[in-house]
Design a protein around this motif. Structure first.
Motif, PDB file in Angstrom:
ATOM      1  N   ALA A   1       0.850  -1.200   0.000  1.00 13.25           N
ATOM      2  CA  ALA A   1       0.000   0.000   0.000  1.00 13.25           C
ATOM      3  C   ALA A   1       0.884   1.248   0.000  1.00 13.25           C
ATOM      4  O   ALA A   1       1.857   1.321   0.756  1.00 13.25           O
ATOM      5  CB  ALA A   1      -0.908   0.007   1.223  1.00 13.25           C
ATOM      6  N   PRO A   2       0.577   2.247  -0.835  1.00 12.83           N
ATOM      7  CA  PRO A   2       1.381   3.480  -0.861  1.00 12.83           C
ATOM      8  C   PRO A   2       1.070   4.361   0.350  1.00 12.83           C
ATOM      9  O   PRO A   2       0.017   4.984   0.421  1.00 12.83           O
ATOM     10  CB  PRO A   2       0.963   4.154  -2.168  1.00 12.83           C
ATOM     11  CG  PRO A   2      -0.420   3.640  -2.431  1.00 12.83           C
ATOM     12  CD  PRO A   2      -0.486   2.265  -1.833  1.00 12.83           C
TER      13      PRO A   2
ATOM     14  N   HIS B   1      -0.281  18.407  -7.391  1.00 12.33           N
ATOM     15  CA  HIS B   1      -0.662  17.163  -6.737  1.00 12.33           C
ATOM     16  C   HIS B   1      -0.373  16.020  -7.687  1.00 12.33           C
ATOM     17  O   HIS B   1      -0.740  16.080  -8.860  1.00 12.33           O
ATOM     18  CB  HIS B   1      -2.142  17.148  -6.375  1.00 12.33           C
ATOM     19  CG  HIS B   1      -2.462  17.950  -5.170  1.00 12.33           C
ATOM     20  ND1 HIS B   1      -3.742  18.064  -4.678  1.00 12.33           N
ATOM     21  CD2 HIS B   1      -1.680  18.676  -4.336  1.00 12.33           C
ATOM     22  CE1 HIS B   1      -3.726  18.825  -3.593  1.00 12.33           C
ATOM     23  NE2 HIS B   1      -2.486  19.216  -3.378  1.00 12.33           N
ATOM     24  N   VAL B   2       0.266  14.980  -7.164  1.00 13.19           N
ATOM     25  CA  VAL B   2       0.521  13.762  -7.917  1.00 13.19           C
ATOM     26  C   VAL B   2      -0.520  12.748  -7.470  1.00 13.19           C
ATOM     27  O   VAL B   2      -0.690  12.514  -6.266  1.00 13.19           O
ATOM     28  CB  VAL B   2       1.954  13.242  -7.664  1.00 13.19           C
ATOM     29  CG1 VAL B   2       2.193  11.934  -8.413  1.00 13.19           C
ATOM     30  CG2 VAL B   2       2.983  14.301  -8.082  1.00 13.19           C
TER      31      VAL B   2
ATOM     32  N   GLY C   1      -7.304   7.259  -8.797  1.00 12.84           N
ATOM     33  CA  GLY C   1      -7.454   8.700  -8.656  1.00 12.84           C
ATOM     34  C   GLY C   1      -6.996   9.234  -7.312  1.00 12.84           C
ATOM     35  O   GLY C   1      -7.195  10.404  -6.995  1.00 12.84           O
ATOM     36  N   CYS C   2      -6.382   8.384  -6.497  1.00 18.52           N
ATOM     37  CA  CYS C   2      -5.987   8.772  -5.142  1.00 18.52           C
ATOM     38  C   CYS C   2      -4.835   9.768  -5.137  1.00 18.52           C
ATOM     39  O   CYS C   2      -3.907   9.676  -5.932  1.00 18.52           O
ATOM     40  CB  CYS C   2      -5.549   7.543  -4.343  1.00 18.52           C
ATOM     41  SG  CYS C   2      -6.810   6.292  -4.196  1.00 18.52           S
TER      42      CYS C   2
ATOM     43  N   TYR D   1     -13.070  22.517  -6.070  1.00 15.07           N
ATOM     44  CA  TYR D   1     -11.904  21.624  -6.181  1.00 15.07           C
ATOM     45  C   TYR D   1     -11.531  20.996  -4.849  1.00 15.07           C
ATOM     46  O   TYR D   1     -10.583  20.223  -4.758  1.00 15.07           O
ATOM     47  CB  TYR D   1     -10.707  22.366  -6.770  1.00 15.07           C
ATOM     48  CG  TYR D   1     -11.004  22.858  -8.163  1.00 15.07           C
ATOM     49  CD1 TYR D   1     -11.139  21.974  -9.215  1.00 15.07           C
ATOM     50  CD2 TYR D   1     -11.212  24.203  -8.404  1.00 15.07           C
ATOM     51  CE1 TYR D   1     -11.449  22.410 -10.481  1.00 15.07           C
ATOM     52  CE2 TYR D   1     -11.526  24.658  -9.671  1.00 15.07           C
ATOM     53  CZ  TYR D   1     -11.648  23.761 -10.706  1.00 15.07           C
ATOM     54  OH  TYR D   1     -11.963  24.189 -11.960  1.00 15.07           O
ATOM     55  N   ASP D   2     -12.278  21.305  -3.805  1.00 20.36           N
ATOM     56  CA  ASP D   2     -12.047  20.729  -2.486  1.00 20.36           C
ATOM     57  C   ASP D   2     -12.580  19.303  -2.490  1.00 20.36           C
ATOM     58  O   ASP D   2     -13.755  19.071  -2.248  1.00 20.36           O
ATOM     59  CB  ASP D   2     -12.759  21.565  -1.424  1.00 20.36           C
ATOM     60  CG  ASP D   2     -12.663  20.954  -0.045  1.00 20.36           C
ATOM     61  OD1 ASP D   2     -11.738  20.147   0.189  1.00 20.36           O
ATOM     62  OD2 ASP D   2     -13.510  21.263   0.791  1.00 20.36           O
ATOM     63  N   GLU D   3     -11.701  18.367  -2.794  1.00 23.20           N
ATOM     64  CA  GLU D   3     -12.127  16.975  -2.804  1.00 23.20           C
ATOM     65  C   GLU D   3     -11.369  16.190  -1.752  1.00 23.20           C
ATOM     66  O   GLU D   3     -10.287  16.575  -1.333  1.00 23.20           O
ATOM     67  CB  GLU D   3     -11.905  16.353  -4.181  1.00 23.20           C
ATOM     68  CG  GLU D   3     -10.481  16.415  -4.679  1.00 23.20           C
ATOM     69  CD  GLU D   3     -10.352  15.939  -6.109  1.00 23.20           C
ATOM     70  OE1 GLU D   3     -11.015  14.961  -6.486  1.00 23.20           O
ATOM     71  OE2 GLU D   3      -9.571  16.538  -6.849  1.00 23.20           O
ATOM     72  N   GLN D   4     -11.979  15.122  -1.315  1.00 19.30           N
ATOM     73  CA  GLN D   4     -11.325  14.242  -0.349  1.00 19.30           C
ATOM     74  C   GLN D   4     -11.354  12.842  -0.928  1.00 19.30           C
ATOM     75  O   GLN D   4     -12.224  12.500  -1.725  1.00 19.30           O
ATOM     76  CB  GLN D   4     -12.000  14.296   1.005  1.00 19.30           C
ATOM     77  CG  GLN D   4     -13.431  13.822   0.995  1.00 19.30           C
ATOM     78  CD  GLN D   4     -14.118  14.078   2.323  1.00 19.30           C
ATOM     79  OE1 GLN D   4     -13.828  15.034   3.004  1.00 19.30           O
ATOM     80  NE2 GLN D   4     -15.037  13.216   2.671  1.00 19.30           N
ATOM     81  N   GLY D   5     -10.363  12.063  -0.524  1.00 19.48           N
ATOM     82  CA  GLY D   5     -10.299  10.705  -1.018  1.00 19.48           C
ATOM     83  C   GLY D   5      -9.460   9.823  -0.125  1.00 19.48           C
ATOM     84  O   GLY D   5      -8.860  10.283   0.854  1.00 19.48           O
ATOM     85  N   PRO D   6      -9.404   8.545  -0.460  1.00 15.93           N
ATOM     86  CA  PRO D   6      -8.733   7.580   0.381  1.00 15.93           C
ATOM     87  C   PRO D   6      -7.212   7.643   0.272  1.00 15.93           C
ATOM     88  O   PRO D   6      -6.669   7.797  -0.819  1.00 15.93           O
ATOM     89  CB  PRO D   6      -9.252   6.238  -0.153  1.00 15.93           C
ATOM     90  CG  PRO D   6      -9.557   6.511  -1.586  1.00 15.93           C
ATOM     91  CD  PRO D   6     -10.024   7.934  -1.641  1.00 15.93           C
TER      92      PRO D   6
END
Length: 156
Positions: A37-38, A140-141, A147-148, A74-79
């Motif tokens: 896992a990264p 952001h990379v 898409g994380c 553009y305020d997004e959240q993700g895992p």
């Protein structure tokens, strides 16, 4: 020599995420049986048997709170994966997780997206091109496959 450096999730933010994530959910640690896992806390892949957590993280929101920007839509959240407990953080500099296609998203100081680019190789050149634009404050990379968010790069 690498001109750009990946920025891991800050230790103070990690402390918060280890309690509750940016979606308000309680963090649930697990033992990573397989590894790979990264990890965004130390910018390396997990090893089998390590305790990790999958949390929701809002990198642009966190950056905007620090700078006074307003990312708006553009305020997004993700895992993202992090160690379940404290870790020493990244060792060395450079750009990790460049072993696959990645998307590099450019953002202005106001938190607005200025474009994106799919990258397979030549990350240094693509970052140089991005930062040649004086409007670009950070990049952001992100992983293409899910898409994380992987990490942030700021001007050198």
């Amino acid at each position: 020599m690498t001109r750009y450096c990946a920025r891991a999730v800050e230790p103070t933010v990690l402390k918060e995420l280890r309690s509750a994530d940016d979606a308000g959910r309680e963090t649930v640690p697990v033992t990573d049986e397989e590894g790979g896992a990264p990890l965004r806390c130390c910018l390396r892949r997990s090893r089998p048997g390590e305790r990790i957590a999958l949390v929701s993280y809002a990198p642009l929101r966190r950056w905007a709170a620090e700078t006074g920007a307003d990312p708006g839509a553009y305020d997004e959240q993700g895992p993202v994966f992090i160690h379940a407990g404290e870790c020493p953080g990244p060792r060395g500099g450079g750009l990790p997780f460049t072993d696959s296609h990645r998307t590099l998203r450019r953002y202005s100081a106001e938190g607005r997206i200025l474009g994106g680019r799919l990258v397979e190789a030549g990350f240094e050149a693509v970052l140089a091109d991005a930062f040649d634009d004086p409007e670009v404050a950070l990049v952001h990379v992100r992983a293409v496959e899910y898409g994380c968010f992987l990490y942030e790069v700021r001007r050198p």
